[in-house]
Design a protein around this motif. Structure first.
Motif: not given
Length: 124
Positions: A72-80, A122-123, A106-115, A86-91
């Motif tokens: 979830r973000t401050n405004t919307y809900h998403y899914y990975f 993201l919250t 795995l480390h790339q995904f964690k870096n993406l989430c951290a960014a 590989y990974i897809i971001l879904l609405d």
């Protein structure tokens, strides 16, 4: 795979076993890992990244049996969506928004989430 991609807490394979990174020494170009045999310093040639579709990575990230991870973000809900290698971001309706073709470890995904967290995307 670049040394600067790895952070404390990431996981890699060392001698065929999962190990947790405890420290990264950019000057010596080595990482300190905690493995089954204790703490050891490794060169980058001695480690392998964990693929995002590795059973360890799936459990570590919290993907469900369908390969979905709710965020979830401050405004919307998403899914990975874990889609093969590989990974897809879904609405919130699970429609594709962004394909992260290069996020295969795995480390790339964690870096993406951290960014995304650090930019307020993201919250926690």
């Amino acid at each position: 795979m670049e040394l600067h991609e790895f952070k404390k807490g990431h996981h890699v394979y060392v001698n065929g076993q999962i190990a947790e990174i405890l420290s990264v020494d950019n000057r010596a170009k080595t990482i300190l890992v905690k493995s089954g045999v204790g703490n050891i310093w490794c060169n980058m040639e001695d480690v392998l990244p964990v693929l995002i579709n590795d059973p360890f990575a799936i459990k570590e990230c919290g993907f469900d049996k369908h390969g979905l991870l709710f965020i979830r973000t401050n405004t919307y809900h998403y899914y990975f969506q874990l889609y093969g290698e590989y990974i897809i971001l879904l609405d919130e309706y699970q429609m594709p928004l962004i394909h992260f073709w290069d996020v295969i470890y795995l480390h790339q995904f964690k870096n993406l989430c951290a960014a995304l967290i650090n930019t307020g995307g993201l919250t926690q």
